[in-house]
Design a protein around this motif. Sequence first.
Motif, PDB file in Angstrom:
ATOM      1  N   LYS A 215      12.778  35.790  27.760  1.00 39.77           N
ATOM      2  CA  LYS A 215      13.417  34.653  27.089  1.00 39.77           C
ATOM      3  C   LYS A 215      14.926  34.611  27.315  1.00 39.77           C
ATOM      4  CE  LYS A 215       9.912  34.371  23.448  1.00 39.77           C
ATOM      5  NZ  LYS A 215       9.639  34.418  21.982  1.00 39.77           N
ATOM      6  N   GLU A 216      15.515  35.725  27.776  1.00 37.20           N
ATOM      7  CA  GLU A 216      16.962  35.782  27.955  1.00 37.20           C
ATOM      8  C   GLU A 216      17.402  35.485  29.389  1.00 37.20           C
ATOM      9  OE1 GLU A 216      18.250  39.566  26.608  1.00 37.20           O
ATOM     10  OE2 GLU A 216      17.823  39.144  24.496  1.00 37.20           O
ATOM     11  N   LEU A 217      16.456  35.366  30.306  1.00 31.51           N
ATOM     12  CA  LEU A 217      16.789  35.165  31.712  1.00 31.51           C
ATOM     13  C   LEU A 217      16.187  33.871  32.241  1.00 31.51           C
ATOM     14  CD1 LEU A 217      16.162  38.786  33.062  1.00 31.51           C
ATOM     15  CD2 LEU A 217      18.351  37.764  32.436  1.00 31.51           C
ATOM     16  N   GLU A 218      16.851  33.298  33.234  1.00 33.13           N
ATOM     17  CA  GLU A 218      16.322  32.113  33.895  1.00 33.13           C
ATOM     18  C   GLU A 218      16.705  32.141  35.369  1.00 33.13           C
ATOM     19  OE1 GLU A 218      18.031  28.831  31.822  1.00 33.13           O
ATOM     20  OE2 GLU A 218      20.023  29.077  32.714  1.00 33.13           O
ATOM     21  N   VAL A 219      16.036  31.292  36.153  1.00 30.22           N
ATOM     22  CA  VAL A 219      16.275  31.251  37.590  1.00 30.22           C
ATOM     23  C   VAL A 219      17.629  30.601  37.868  1.00 30.22           C
ATOM     24  CG1 VAL A 219      15.415  30.369  39.793  1.00 30.22           C
ATOM     25  CG2 VAL A 219      13.796  31.092  38.018  1.00 30.22           C
ATOM     26  N   ARG A 220      18.379  31.188  38.818  1.00 27.93           N
ATOM     27  CA  ARG A 220      19.654  30.622  39.235  1.00 27.93           C
ATOM     28  C   ARG A 220      19.505  29.978  40.604  1.00 27.93           C
ATOM     29  NH1 ARG A 220      24.169  32.236  42.168  1.00 27.93           N
ATOM     30  NH2 ARG A 220      23.303  34.291  42.597  1.00 27.93           N
ATOM     31  N   LYS A 221      19.954  28.731  40.756  1.00 26.25           N
ATOM     32  CA  LYS A 221      19.850  28.001  42.011  1.00 26.25           C
ATOM     33  C   LYS A 221      21.225  27.492  42.439  1.00 26.25           C
ATOM     34  CE  LYS A 221      15.224  26.236  40.868  1.00 26.25           C
ATOM     35  NZ  LYS A 221      14.372  25.023  40.769  1.00 26.25           N
ATOM     36  N   ASN A 222      21.350  27.184  43.738  1.00 29.19           N
ATOM     37  CA  ASN A 222      22.584  26.540  44.195  1.00 29.19           C
ATOM     38  C   ASN A 222      22.439  25.025  44.071  1.00 29.19           C
ATOM     39  OD1 ASN A 222      21.009  25.687  46.342  1.00 29.19           O
ATOM     40  ND2 ASN A 222      21.938  27.078  47.840  1.00 29.19           N
ATOM     41  N   ILE A 227      16.783  28.890  45.388  1.00 26.37           N
ATOM     42  CA  ILE A 227      16.839  30.018  44.465  1.00 26.37           C
ATOM     43  C   ILE A 227      17.798  31.079  44.995  1.00 26.37           C
ATOM     44  CG2 ILE A 227      15.520  31.884  43.386  1.00 26.37           C
ATOM     45  CD1 ILE A 227      13.044  30.040  43.619  1.00 26.37           C
ATOM     46  N   LYS A 228      18.744  31.477  44.173  1.00 28.05           N
ATOM     47  CA  LYS A 228      19.737  32.476  44.555  1.00 28.05           C
ATOM     48  C   LYS A 228      19.734  33.715  43.677  1.00 28.05           C
ATOM     49  CE  LYS A 228      21.646  30.671  48.162  1.00 28.05           C
ATOM     50  NZ  LYS A 228      21.644  31.389  49.450  1.00 28.05           N
ATOM     51  N   GLY A 229      18.982  33.734  42.624  1.00 31.66           N
ATOM     52  CA  GLY A 229      18.959  34.904  41.766  1.00 31.66           C
ATOM     53  C   GLY A 229      18.517  34.543  40.368  1.00 31.66           C
ATOM     54  N   VAL A 230      18.954  35.319  39.412  1.00 27.21           N
ATOM     55  CA  VAL A 230      18.641  35.064  38.011  1.00 27.21           C
ATOM     56  C   VAL A 230      19.937  35.103  37.205  1.00 27.21           C
ATOM     57  CG1 VAL A 230      16.345  36.086  38.230  1.00 27.21           C
ATOM     58  CG2 VAL A 230      18.232  37.488  37.416  1.00 27.21           C
ATOM     59  N   LYS A 231      19.912  34.480  36.059  1.00 28.17           N
ATOM     60  CA  LYS A 231      21.067  34.523  35.171  1.00 28.17           C
ATOM     61  C   LYS A 231      20.591  34.511  33.733  1.00 28.17           C
ATOM     62  CE  LYS A 231      21.717  29.505  35.072  1.00 28.17           C
ATOM     63  NZ  LYS A 231      22.678  28.396  35.330  1.00 28.17           N
ATOM     64  N   ARG A 232      21.463  34.884  32.853  1.00 29.22           N
ATOM     65  CA  ARG A 232      21.139  34.821  31.437  1.00 29.22           C
ATOM     66  C   ARG A 232      21.216  33.386  30.964  1.00 29.22           C
ATOM     67  NH1 ARG A 232      24.900  39.500  29.020  1.00 29.22           N
ATOM     68  NH2 ARG A 232      25.135  37.902  27.432  1.00 29.22           N
ATOM     69  N   VAL A 233      20.414  33.063  29.989  1.00 28.47           N
ATOM     70  CA  VAL A 233      20.366  31.687  29.498  1.00 28.47           C
ATOM     71  C   VAL A 233      21.670  31.284  28.819  1.00 28.47           C
ATOM     72  CG1 VAL A 233      17.866  31.660  29.244  1.00 28.47           C
ATOM     73  CG2 VAL A 233      19.274  32.469  27.347  1.00 28.47           C
ATOM     74  N   ASP A 234      22.477  32.271  28.416  1.00 29.36           N
ATOM     75  CA  ASP A 234      23.760  31.939  27.788  1.00 29.36           C
ATOM     76  C   ASP A 234      24.855  31.681  28.816  1.00 29.36           C
ATOM     77  OD1 ASP A 234      24.342  34.459  28.719  1.00 29.36           O
ATOM     78  OD2 ASP A 234      24.398  35.395  26.738  1.00 29.36           O
ATOM     79  N   GLY A 235      24.489  31.724  30.103  1.00 32.51           N
ATOM     80  CA  GLY A 235      25.433  31.360  31.147  1.00 32.51           C
ATOM     81  C   GLY A 235      26.044  32.506  31.901  1.00 32.51           C
TER      82      GLY A 235
END
Length: 341
Positions: A215-222, A227-235
């Motif tokens: 729940k704390e992580l989401e997919v990071r895209k350009n 898809i470039k990685g993952v990030k926390r949902v808080d930014g």
Amino acid sequence: MKKIILFLLFSVVVSAQKTQYIELRNSIKDKNHIAKSLTLLDKREDKNIGIVSHRKDPYEVKFEKDDLEKLFSDWFSEDNKIKGSTPYFLMLEDLKVNDIVNGSSASGHLEMKVSTFLKKGDNYYFLKKSTVSKTYRQRDHAYITRIVAAKIGSELATIIKDSYAEPVVDIPLAETDLSNYQKLIIERLPVFKAESFIDGVYKDYKSFAEQKPDKELEVRKNKDGIIKGVKRVDGYDNLGKDVFAIIDNGIAYKKTPTGIIEIEKDNDGIFITASEEELFPEGNTYTITGAAMGGVIGGLVGGIIDVTNSAARKKNAKYFRIGIDPLTGEYILPESFDKYK
């Protein structure tokens, strides 16, 4: 007379055969005092372990005592003076050793499969599975019989200690189900039952199998949607975070040292199609053993390959179907996939 001679020869062979005992000396202490007991469930069809030779002398590999249930129970009690309330079970499914003769040299081979469970009420819950298939060459080991016996003891200790902290697979099993636990668990796991995957980031295989994304992580895209990685949902970026897989728009991807590869599913299970170079690139510090230990290899860092470029990717290397163990998430490598063995 022939019978007498054969009997005498057999007696000489038996008397010449020596014994190599498996010593259960490694620590299996439960530091958090959760475990109440450890019970061995010996499900082997053949209780004989086998023979491994030191030079030309055959050694029968055996446990120190014939009463294995008491042997394992005593091992646990010696290391755990303070006990918890949860009964643990170690199921021995396979344990075999043998000589492999190649010309004038011989190697010792070990095959072992064990799994662990804990018990709540009347139900058992799966924790871990460990499979060992390894050959020990004479040129690498001065005393193969001792190495094989030591490996058995250390592998048993490792899976027991790891199991204390392992989250359970939340599928209850009756005692009569244990002999068929893998089939029953697979039939009930959401990742195999569901027609589609749930989007999100999965930190380990068990969360992926149960389709419970973090729940704390989401997919990071350009900006192009790659898809470039993952990030926390808080930014805040979390690029160094180890994950097992990510799912985006219903498509699941497995992380490798060189990028991400789509996870596919058919009647035989889940798998990826990958080359040796993608899983074990030259100069990469990860070994084939490390990859098999759960399949988690590094964080989803920047610079991940464009997953839409799969057509071009498949023109440049030899690709294999790499199975993913349905209970552990480990890679199941084909026999021809032996470059790094």
